[in-house]
Each structure stands twice: as C-alpha cells, then as structure tokens.
Design an enzyme around this catalytic site. Sequence first.
Site, PDB file in Angstrom:
ATOM      1  N   HIS A 127      65.705  64.789   2.504  1.00  0.00           N
ATOM      2  CA  HIS A 127      65.755  64.320   3.889  1.00  0.00           C
ATOM      3  C   HIS A 127      65.731  62.788   3.940  1.00  0.00           C
ATOM      4  O   HIS A 127      65.085  62.131   3.118  1.00  0.00           O
ATOM      5  CB  HIS A 127      64.567  64.858   4.671  1.00  0.00           C
ATOM      6  CG  HIS A 127      64.714  66.291   5.054  1.00  0.00           C
ATOM      7  ND1 HIS A 127      64.522  66.731   6.334  1.00  0.00           N
ATOM      8  CD2 HIS A 127      65.041  67.391   4.328  1.00  0.00           C
ATOM      9  CE1 HIS A 127      64.720  68.032   6.390  1.00  0.00           C
ATOM     10  NE2 HIS A 127      65.028  68.462   5.179  1.00  0.00           N
ATOM     11  N   GLU A 173      64.200  60.915   6.008  1.00  0.00           N
ATOM     12  CA  GLU A 173      62.844  60.418   6.252  1.00  0.00           C
ATOM     13  C   GLU A 173      62.034  60.363   4.956  1.00  0.00           C
ATOM     14  O   GLU A 173      61.283  59.415   4.723  1.00  0.00           O
ATOM     15  CB  GLU A 173      62.113  61.312   7.263  1.00  0.00           C
ATOM     16  CG  GLU A 173      62.807  61.410   8.608  1.00  0.00           C
ATOM     17  CD  GLU A 173      63.873  62.511   8.663  1.00  0.00           C
ATOM     18  OE1 GLU A 173      64.300  63.033   7.606  1.00  0.00           O
ATOM     19  OE2 GLU A 173      64.272  62.855   9.783  1.00  0.00           O
TER      20      GLU A 173
END
Length: 87
Positions: A74, A76
């Site tokens: 991901h 993030e």
Amino acid sequence: MIEGTRELRDFRVIMATAKAVSTKATCSRASVGAALTYDEKVVATSFNGQPDPAKSCLKLGCEIRDNHCMRTIHAESKLLEGVTPQH
C-alpha cells in the site's frame, strides 16, 4: 469538515499531489498515491507497488488472493517506511 477557503485550497493541493504521485504506481489493478503533511506542507509522498521494479505487477501480473494483490505494498505503508522520526 473543511470550511475556510485557505483550508480547502490546501486540501485540494494535497489531494492533487497524491493523485499525481499515483501515476507512478506499479500495480495494474489500482493506482494509489499518498501524501504526508506537516505544518500544512507536503513532506513526503509515495505510491502503491512492489519495491523491486523487476517483480512489479506491470511485468509479472497481479497475484490476487481474497480480492487483494499480494505483490503490492500500500502507498501509505511505503510512505511510512520511508519516514524518519524527528526528535
């Protein structure tokens, strides 16, 4: 809720930055960008994908399990891995 025009402008700039960074994603299934801010400034950005470009979904295809690509990290998570805490 973002009420002031300055805050709305800043939010739009941050979101535009994340969208621009998403174009570097190396997963053909989803292109996601992330922007980390501090004191109303973008201090770091990242995108989803495999750390090793030779093993990216763009080269090998997605590896799907339970409706998720297993090759991709991901945006993030990649963003936070690259951030050094300030003391």
